[in-house]
Design an enzyme around this catalytic site. Structure first.
Site, mmCIF file in Angstrom:
data_model
loop_
_atom_site.group_PDB
_atom_site.id
_atom_site.type_symbol
_atom_site.label_atom_id
_atom_site.label_comp_id
_atom_site.label_asym_id
_atom_site.label_seq_id
_atom_site.Cartn_x
_atom_site.Cartn_y
_atom_site.Cartn_z
ATOM 1 N N LYS A 45 50.349 39.228 28.535
ATOM 2 C CA LYS A 45 50.574 38.792 29.916
ATOM 3 C C LYS A 45 51.843 39.459 30.470
ATOM 4 O O LYS A 45 52.851 39.581 29.755
ATOM 5 C CB LYS A 45 50.722 37.260 29.941
ATOM 6 C CG LYS A 45 51.119 36.682 31.297
ATOM 7 C CD LYS A 45 50.082 36.927 32.374
ATOM 8 C CE LYS A 45 50.574 36.507 33.765
ATOM 9 N NZ LYS A 45 49.777 37.136 34.848
ATOM 10 N N SER A 70 45.774 34.431 42.073
ATOM 11 C CA SER A 70 47.104 34.709 42.646
ATOM 12 C C SER A 70 48.142 34.019 41.749
ATOM 13 O O SER A 70 48.956 33.232 42.221
ATOM 14 C CB SER A 70 47.209 34.210 44.088
ATOM 15 O OG SER A 70 47.042 32.811 44.111
ATOM 16 N N CYS A 129 50.659 44.508 40.553
ATOM 17 C CA CYS A 129 50.338 43.089 40.775
ATOM 18 C C CYS A 129 50.364 42.812 42.273
ATOM 19 O O CYS A 129 51.395 43.012 42.921
ATOM 20 C CB CYS A 129 51.327 42.182 40.054
ATOM 21 S SG CYS A 129 51.048 40.442 40.464
ATOM 22 N N ILE A 190 41.443 49.767 36.723
ATOM 23 C CA ILE A 190 42.170 49.354 37.912
ATOM 24 C C ILE A 190 42.716 47.947 37.740
ATOM 25 O O ILE A 190 42.100 47.126 37.060
ATOM 26 C CB ILE A 190 41.258 49.382 39.183
ATOM 27 C CG1 ILE A 190 40.030 48.491 39.019
ATOM 28 C CG2 ILE A 190 40.866 50.793 39.543
ATOM 29 C CD1 ILE A 190 39.172 48.318 40.278
ATOM 30 N N ASN A 191 43.871 47.685 38.354
ATOM 31 C CA ASN A 191 44.287 46.302 38.534
ATOM 32 C C ASN A 191 43.375 45.712 39.635
ATOM 33 O O ASN A 191 42.453 46.376 40.106
ATOM 34 C CB ASN A 191 45.780 46.229 38.905
ATOM 35 C CG ASN A 191 46.383 44.869 38.552
ATOM 36 O OD1 ASN A 191 45.703 43.852 38.599
ATOM 37 N ND2 ASN A 191 47.655 44.845 38.191
ATOM 38 N N GLY A 242 38.293 46.874 34.754
ATOM 39 C CA GLY A 242 37.839 46.395 36.059
ATOM 40 C C GLY A 242 36.379 45.999 35.948
ATOM 41 O O GLY A 242 35.495 46.833 36.112
ATOM 42 N N GLY A 264 38.733 41.946 30.719
ATOM 43 C CA GLY A 264 39.542 40.859 31.269
ATOM 44 C C GLY A 264 38.717 39.659 31.686
ATOM 45 O O GLY A 264 38.388 38.786 30.875
HETATM 46 C C1 SIN Z 1 49.378 37.750 38.422
HETATM 47 O O1 SIN Z 1 50.049 37.208 37.536
HETATM 48 O O2 SIN Z 1 49.505 37.450 39.622
HETATM 49 C C2 SIN Z 1 48.361 38.782 38.071
HETATM 50 C C3 SIN Z 1 48.984 39.960 37.468
HETATM 51 C C4 SIN Z 1 48.545 41.237 38.062
HETATM 52 O O3 SIN Z 1 47.626 41.279 38.885
HETATM 53 O O4 SIN Z 1 49.112 42.272 37.709
#
Ligand code: SIN
Length: 303
Positions: A45, A70, A129, A190-191, A242, A264
């Site tokens: 994380k 979020s 993020c 991708i994020n 993704g 994920g």
């Molecule tokens: C988050 O903790 O908001 C998500 C992390 C991320 O999208 O990089």
């Protein structure tokens, strides 16, 4: 027996399936269900210098074929990670990637330094993020800022450095080139894609943060396209993620150009998804006479 082993920037993974940052914590909860050593790796994380509580709820919402989050980088902070989480992960046989985040360039550099002498094998720099007011994706959407922050962290980081890219850009290829030219050893993408849902009765966004990051099968075709775009622009390895949910998705992502995969959102529906992906990938390779998983990387034949 098909060889699933891969190597990214000199770091070995026994198979290409890595738990994606933010979906697997630091591995403890999943390890109660099965031995997490079966995975190729874990991207922990997103971790910051200080503990963070994240954004106020609601911060998760289901969407058709996906989810919005979020979370806002909730994490216990780097000291806790080094003292409590990393020793647990060190007892496991999988490659450990620390995912680092911060509000300013100095934070990222300091995080890299804090991890330099640790047992972490790689650093994934999260400049994508979408859920924090300062830092995060703010660093990831222009070539100049990607280049600046990558170069700065590179100077402080002794470990192989992965830069995690945002899809919320016009040309992800040029962003990847900027990361590579500034010293990234690999890129991951991708994020999440920034999204929003509105409750029609209250007229309020369903997330307290108003917007969140979309992940899950809904984003998979976008991720495949972007991985292929980046694969065709850079020489460093691409870690694809993704919406990968099945072994067929994994093969597709490898063919698009990924050298490794992060899984994920799929694990929220099925915690065993990464194990099924590893088994399916191995069977596919054996049935098709593919001796090494790296033979699949970039194998798509574009029209
Ligand atoms: C988050 O903790 O908001 C998500 C992390 C991320 O999208 O990089």
């Amino acid at each position: 027996m098909a060889n699933l082993q891969i190597n990214i920037a000199g770091v070995s993974f026994k198979n290409p399936v890595i738990a994606a940052s933010g979906t697997y914590g630091f591995g403890r909860e999943y390890d109660e269900a099965y031995d997490i050593s079966q995975l190729g790796g874990i991207s922990c994380k997103g971790t910051t210098l200080e503990k963070r509580d994240g954004n106020p709820p609601p911060r998760i919402a289901e969407t058709p074929a996906g989810m919005l989050n979020s979370v806002g980088l909730q994490n216990p902070g780097v000291d806790y990670f080094l003292q409590r989480d990393l020793p647990f992960l060190q007892k496991k046989d999988l490659t450990v990637i620390a995912n680092i985040a911060g509000s300013c360039e100095r934070d990222y550099c300091e995080m890299a330094e804090r991890l330099n002498d640790s047992a972490v094998q790689m650093i994934e720099m999260n400049i994508s993020c979408p859920n924090v007011k300062s830092g995060g994706v703010a660093f990831g959407t222009s070539c100049k800022s990607v280049e600046n922050i990558t170069a700065a962290v590179r100077r402080h980081c002794k470990k192989p450095l992965i830069v995690k890219l945002s899809p919320n850009v016009t040309d992800i290829g040029e962003i990847a080139v900027a990361a590579e030219s500034a010293g990234a050893d690999a890129v991951s993408l991708i994020n999440t894609i920034t999204g929003m849902r509105i409750d029609i009765h209250t007229r309020r966004p369903v997330l307290r943060n108003n917007t969140g990051g979309l992940s899950g099968p809904a984003v998979f075709p976008v991720a495949v396209r972007m991985v292929n775009q980046v694969y065709n622009r850079v020489k460093i390895p691409v870690i694809g993620m993704g919406g990968i949910s099945t072994w067929e998705d994994a093969v597709e992502m490898l063919l698009a150009g990924a050298s490794a995969l992060q899984v994920g959102a799929a694990m929220f529906r099925d915690p065993y998804a990464p194990l099924k992906i590893i088994d399916g990938l191995q069977a596919f390779m054996e049935q098709n006479g593919i001796s090494s998983v790296s033979e699949l990387t970039g194998g798509v034949q574009l029209w």
